[in-house]
Design a protein around this motif. Structure first.
Motif: not given
Length: 159
Positions: A56-58, A111-113, A115-116
Motif C-alpha cells: 500500500e505504501l509501494d 497490509l491494512s484493510e 488503508g494507511v
C-alpha cells in the motif's frame, strides 16, 4: 498459521502480496493487530535481517534487527533512515529480544484493510509482536502484547 492470533480468515490479498514479494517462500504465520485491520504474513529467513514489503505504501525495506545493549539500527541496509512504521517494527523485535528471546529475521508483508491512516504504525507493531510470538511459541510477556509495546521507549532512547 496460528489459530491463536487469527480471529478471521486472512484476506486473500495478503496471501497474494506475500507470494508476489517472496515468490520462493511460503508464509509461516499470518497475524493481525487487535483492531483486525492490519495484517502481517511472515516467514523466518535465517538471518538478522527483516525484509519488509508494504504494498500500500509501494515500499520495500531491508534492515538489521537491533539487539539490546547494541546501538539501535535506525537505517536500512544501504544507509537510508527507516520510515516511522519500519522503525517501530524494528523496535518490536528489539523488545522481544530484551525479554530474552532469539528474534529471527523475517521476510514479511504488511497490509491494512482500511488503508494507511491513523493507528497504522501502532497496529503494525502489534501485528509483528504477535507474529514473532507465534513463530517462537513464546508465552505472553508481563502485561501481554500491550505490555511489550510499552517497553519500546528503551529502543528509541538508546543509541
Amino acid at each position: 498459521m496460528s489459530a491463536a492470533t487469527l480471529r478471521t480468515r486472512p484476506p486473500a490479498m495478503l496471501v497474494r502480496a506475500f507470494a508476489a514479494s517472496f515468490p520462493a517462500r511460503q508464509a509461516a504465520v499470518m497475524t493481525t493487530g487487535p483492531g483486525g485491520t492490519v495484517w502481517v504474513a511472515a516467514a523466518p529467513n535465517g538471518s538478522d535481517l527483516l525484509h519488509l514489503a508494504a504494498p500500500e505504501l509501494d515500499a520495500h525495506l531491508a534492515f538489521r534487527l537491533s539487539r539490546p545493549g547494541a546501538p539501535a539500527c535506525r537505517h536500512d541496509v544501504i544507509g537510508v533512515p527507516l520510515p516511522p512504521w519500519g522503525l517501530y517494527v524494528g523496535a518490536v523485535g528489539w523488545a522481544w529480544a530484551a525479554q530474552g528471546y532469539a528474534v529471527p529475521g523475517l521476510d514479511a508483508v504488511v497490509l491494512s484493510e482500511q488503508g494507511v491512516g491513523p493507528g497504522f504504525v501502532w497496529e503494525t507493531g502489534l501485528a509483528f509482536a504477535a507474529a514473532w510470538q507465534d513463530l517462537g511459541g513464546w508465552p505472553l510477556p508481563p502485561g501481554g502484547l500491550l505490555g511489550l509495546m510499552t517497553r519500546l521507549g528503551g529502543f528509541f532512547r538508546d543509541g
